[in-house]
Design a protein around this motif. Structure first.
Motif, PDB file in Angstrom:
ATOM      1  N   VAL A  13      47.045  55.339  84.681  1.00  0.00           N
ATOM      2  CA  VAL A  13      48.118  56.046  85.374  1.00  0.00           C
ATOM      3  C   VAL A  13      47.850  55.971  86.878  1.00  0.00           C
ATOM      4  O   VAL A  13      46.711  56.098  87.318  1.00  0.00           O
ATOM      5  N   THR A  14      48.910  55.788  87.640  1.00  0.00           N
ATOM      6  CA  THR A  14      48.840  55.806  89.107  1.00  0.00           C
ATOM      7  C   THR A  14      49.964  56.689  89.616  1.00  0.00           C
ATOM      8  O   THR A  14      51.101  56.577  89.146  1.00  0.00           O
ATOM      9  N   ILE A  15      49.631  57.581  90.556  1.00  0.00           N
ATOM     10  CA  ILE A  15      50.660  58.380  91.213  1.00  0.00           C
ATOM     11  C   ILE A  15      50.447  58.305  92.724  1.00  0.00           C
ATOM     12  O   ILE A  15      49.326  58.170  93.193  1.00  0.00           O
ATOM     13  N   THR A  16      51.546  58.365  93.442  1.00  0.00           N
ATOM     14  CA  THR A  16      51.492  58.393  94.900  1.00  0.00           C
ATOM     15  C   THR A  16      52.322  59.568  95.370  1.00  0.00           C
ATOM     16  O   THR A  16      53.417  59.803  94.868  1.00  0.00           O
ATOM     17  N   THR A  76      47.327  58.040  96.984  1.00  0.00           N
ATOM     18  CA  THR A  76      47.480  57.374  95.696  1.00  0.00           C
ATOM     19  C   THR A  76      46.268  57.713  94.841  1.00  0.00           C
ATOM     20  O   THR A  76      45.128  57.562  95.290  1.00  0.00           O
ATOM     21  N   LEU A  77      46.531  58.191  93.635  1.00  0.00           N
ATOM     22  CA  LEU A  77      45.478  58.505  92.672  1.00  0.00           C
ATOM     23  C   LEU A  77      45.615  57.547  91.502  1.00  0.00           C
ATOM     24  O   LEU A  77      46.727  57.339  90.989  1.00  0.00           O
ATOM     25  N   LYS A  78      44.496  56.978  91.093  1.00  0.00           N
ATOM     26  CA  LYS A  78      44.459  56.048  89.968  1.00  0.00           C
ATOM     27  C   LYS A  78      43.510  56.609  88.920  1.00  0.00           C
ATOM     28  O   LYS A  78      42.417  57.041  89.259  1.00  0.00           O
ATOM     29  N   ALA A  79      43.942  56.582  87.664  1.00  0.00           N
ATOM     30  CA  ALA A  79      43.121  57.102  86.572  1.00  0.00           C
ATOM     31  C   ALA A  79      43.033  56.065  85.457  1.00  0.00           C
ATOM     32  O   ALA A  79      44.009  55.398  85.134  1.00  0.00           O
ATOM     33  N   SER A  80      41.838  55.985  84.871  1.00  0.00           N
ATOM     34  CA  SER A  80      41.585  55.023  83.811  1.00  0.00           C
ATOM     35  C   SER A  80      40.531  55.591  82.861  1.00  0.00           C
ATOM     36  O   SER A  80      39.595  56.255  83.306  1.00  0.00           O
ATOM     37  N   ILE A  81      40.684  55.323  81.574  1.00  0.00           N
ATOM     38  CA  ILE A  81      39.686  55.757  80.597  1.00  0.00           C
ATOM     39  C   ILE A  81      38.448  54.874  80.756  1.00  0.00           C
ATOM     40  O   ILE A  81      38.535  53.656  80.700  1.00  0.00           O
ATOM     41  N   ARG A  94      40.184  57.468  91.165  1.00  0.00           N
ATOM     42  CA  ARG A  94      40.007  56.972  92.535  1.00  0.00           C
ATOM     43  C   ARG A  94      41.153  57.519  93.369  1.00  0.00           C
ATOM     44  O   ARG A  94      42.314  57.453  92.952  1.00  0.00           O
ATOM     45  N   VAL A  95      40.812  58.071  94.537  1.00  0.00           N
ATOM     46  CA  VAL A  95      41.804  58.637  95.446  1.00  0.00           C
ATOM     47  C   VAL A  95      41.755  57.850  96.751  1.00  0.00           C
ATOM     48  O   VAL A  95      40.690  57.695  97.349  1.00  0.00           O
ATOM     49  N   GLU A  96      42.916  57.346  97.172  1.00  0.00           N
ATOM     50  CA  GLU A  96      43.023  56.620  98.423  1.00  0.00           C
ATOM     51  C   GLU A  96      44.156  57.208  99.257  1.00  0.00           C
ATOM     52  O   GLU A  96      45.157  57.676  98.699  1.00  0.00           O
ATOM     53  N   ASN A 109      37.927  59.508  97.654  1.00  0.00           N
ATOM     54  CA  ASN A 109      37.211  60.197  96.598  1.00  0.00           C
ATOM     55  C   ASN A 109      37.186  59.343  95.341  1.00  0.00           C
ATOM     56  O   ASN A 109      38.137  58.630  95.053  1.00  0.00           O
ATOM     57  N   SER A 110      36.102  59.434  94.596  1.00  0.00           N
ATOM     58  CA  SER A 110      36.028  58.929  93.221  1.00  0.00           C
ATOM     59  C   SER A 110      35.368  60.021  92.402  1.00  0.00           C
ATOM     60  O   SER A 110      34.468  60.710  92.899  1.00  0.00           O
ATOM     61  N   SER A 111      35.803  60.189  91.190  1.00  0.00           N
ATOM     62  CA  SER A 111      35.242  61.241  90.351  1.00  0.00           C
ATOM     63  C   SER A 111      35.443  60.895  88.886  1.00  0.00           C
ATOM     64  O   SER A 111      36.178  59.956  88.555  1.00  0.00           O
TER      65      SER A 111
END
Length: 185
Positions: A13-16, A76-81, A94-96, A109-111
């Motif tokens: 999922v990616t959101i901006t 932009t936030l990116k999420a992956s399993i 990952r946050v950019e 940020n990465s978490s």
């Protein structure tokens, strides 16, 4: 339940979102709590998409704010399993940020969020496994396994039942602290 597996890309999922003045703190930077809220939302979306169930946040592993985010920037936030267990999964985030005028992008940020799938009764629900197709995906999975092992060791080592104060006194030699132990503590 039959064994089921999904490709990682199926649940990414990616959101901006545009950062507004209402998201800022007193210094005019975007409030860390707002970013954490967005991170939790995207971790939920990714985990729920993968599991097909409602998911809850079980833990968050290390949140470092690397660069400030300014009002007016796109985030932009990116999420992956990254890892799947029986009912839980680790979601890598990952946050950019991007300055709209200059196009400059910053890694902010990465978490890693551990999410647990829940069924209609609120009980932990089995989830599909993941299909690893790249060396990067294998590395992320292995890192998640190691992080879990280290977390268990860290927790047990500092349990009040096994912790030995004298073993750690050297840590205080150059610290900004003062020990004044009272009897019976």
């Amino acid at each position: 339940m039959k064994e089921e597996f999904k490709h990682i890309k199926e649940s990414q999922v990616t959101i901006t979102q545009l950062m507004l003045p209402s998201h800022s703190n007193f210094s005019g930077k975007i409030h860390g709590g707002h970013i954490l809220n967005l991170m939790d939302q995207i971790a939920f979306a990714c985990a729920s998409k993968h599991s097909g169930n409602y998911c809850v946040t079980a833990s968050v592993n290390k949140v470092d704010f690397l660069n400030p985010i300014e009002v007016g920037e796109l985030v932009t936030l990116k999420a992956s399993i990254n890892f799947t267990g029986r009912t839980s999964m680790v979601v890598g985030l990952r946050v950019e940020s991007e300055n709209i005028r200059t196009g400059e992008k910053k890694h902010c940020n990465s978490s890693y969020f551990t999410m647990v799938a829940k069924d209609e009764n609120g009980k932990s629900a089995p989830i599909p496994g993941i299909i690893l197709t790249t060396k990067s995906e294998i590395r992320r999975f292995a890192r998640s396994v190691k992080r879990q092992e280290e977390g268990k060791n860290r927790t047990s080592r500092f349990s009040s039942k096994v912790f030995k104060t004298d073993d750690y006194l050297y840590l205080f030699e150059r610290s900004n602290s003062k020990i004044e132990l009272k009897e019976n503590n």
